[in-house]
Design an enzyme around this catalytic site. Structure first.
Site, mmCIF file in Angstrom:
data_model
loop_
_atom_site.group_PDB
_atom_site.id
_atom_site.type_symbol
_atom_site.label_atom_id
_atom_site.label_comp_id
_atom_site.label_asym_id
_atom_site.label_seq_id
_atom_site.Cartn_x
_atom_site.Cartn_y
_atom_site.Cartn_z
ATOM 1 N N ASN A 197 -11.175 -2.841 -4.846
ATOM 2 C CA ASN A 197 -10.035 -1.734 -6.100
ATOM 3 C C ASN A 197 -10.926 -1.225 -7.623
ATOM 4 O OD1 ASN A 197 -7.255 -2.710 -4.954
ATOM 5 N ND2 ASN A 197 -8.174 -1.173 -4.497
ATOM 6 N N ASP A 235 0.763 -0.758 0.342
ATOM 7 C CA ASP A 235 0.140 0.062 0.449
ATOM 8 C C ASP A 235 0.534 1.514 -0.019
ATOM 9 O OD1 ASP A 235 -2.593 1.242 -0.080
ATOM 10 O OD2 ASP A 235 -2.640 0.631 1.995
#
Ligand code: IPE
Ligand code: IPE
Ligand code: MG
Length: 247
Positions: free
Chosen positions: A74, A26
């Site tokens: 996502n 991330d």
């Protein structure tokens, strides 16, 4: 050099190496934003770090490396970003295939294969086929992966088997569950790392991380490195894993 010798050279105890390392990669977007760049530049930079981390885990003799590359959630990102990520994925597969073959890495994916665009699915399947006999390390790329989807899919399969009379309620054991997860046959992660300082799991491997040791380095993924991974592995080896028992 043997993996034990490589570990020792980096100050690690070969006896205490994790079998499975899982990483939530991330911080690509924030890395790009800090530099006034498009988010996609962050993803591109992140791909280079993937290469370095895969190489390092392979040299250390780790059996399974699972990388969270794209979550079921996502898909809700802007279309251009999703498209760029899918493009990058194909580029990564094309550039890494030869090395995976040479270094005996088995490429695998976990998640909803059927959700991926056809060209991506084909590229993924090709590399899976070409590396399926390798046993040096399994590289799991989590693509369109969500732990809740994985768990509901498992429950559906169990319900189907039960309804068909192939499974009785007392046969629903931990092993029966694990057999129906994307990670079947693999050890649970010993270590879960999430970069970028966010302290959440974001729907990753909910069943499998029951006893994983957690690490939340503040480093944004494009700045992560083999050296930082080694530092985390050293810290892992100092932790006392009790699994609910007393020592
Ligand atoms: C991780 O970086 C990569 C993916 C989720 C595909 P992000 O894109 O989430 O980066 P941040 O969290 O916005 O910085
Ligand atoms: C988790 O990161 C998914 C991946 C790294 C692929 P996200 O950036 O999507 O998670 P949230 O939105 O911060 O929870
Ligand atoms: Mg993020």
């Amino acid at each position: 050099m043997s993996s034990d010798a490589f570990a020792v050279e980096h100050g690690l105890d070969p006896e205490k190496m994790p079998r499975h390392v899982a990483i939530i990669m991330d911080g690509n977007g924030r890395w790009a934003k800090k530099r006034m760049l498009n988010r996609v530049r962050g993803h591109e930079q992140g791909a280079d770090v993937v290469r370095e981390v895969v190489r390092t885990c392979r040299r250390l003799g780790i059996s399974v490396l699972t990388l969270f590359a794209f979550s079921t959630e996502n898909w809700g990102r802007p279309k251009a970003e999703v498209g760029a990520l899918m493009h990058l994925l194909r580029r990564f597969l094309a550039s890494e295939e030869a090395e995976m073959i040479r270094t005996n890495i088995r490429f695998n994916t976990i998640g909803q294969d059927e959700m991926l665009p056809r060209e991506v699915r084909e590229a993924v399947n090709l590399v899976k086929d070409r590396t399926c006999g390798n046993d040096g390390m399994t590289l799991n790329l989590a693509l369109s992966y969500g732990a809740r989807e994985e768990i509901t899919r498992m429950a559906r399969q169990i319900a189907e088997a039960a309804a068909a009379g192939r499974l009785s309620p007392d046969a629903v054991t931990d092993a029966a569950v694990e057999e129906r997860l994307y990670t079947r046959g693999m050890p649970d992660p010993d270590i879960l790392i999430r970069t970028s300082g966010e302290m959440r799991i974001s729907n990753f491997l909910l069943w499998q991380i029951a006893y994983a040791e957690l690490f939340f380095p503040p480093t944004l993924w494009p700045d992560f490195s083999a050296a930082e991974l080694m530092g985390i592995l050293k810290a892992y080896q100092r932790r006392d894993r009790r699994f609910g028992r007393v020592n």
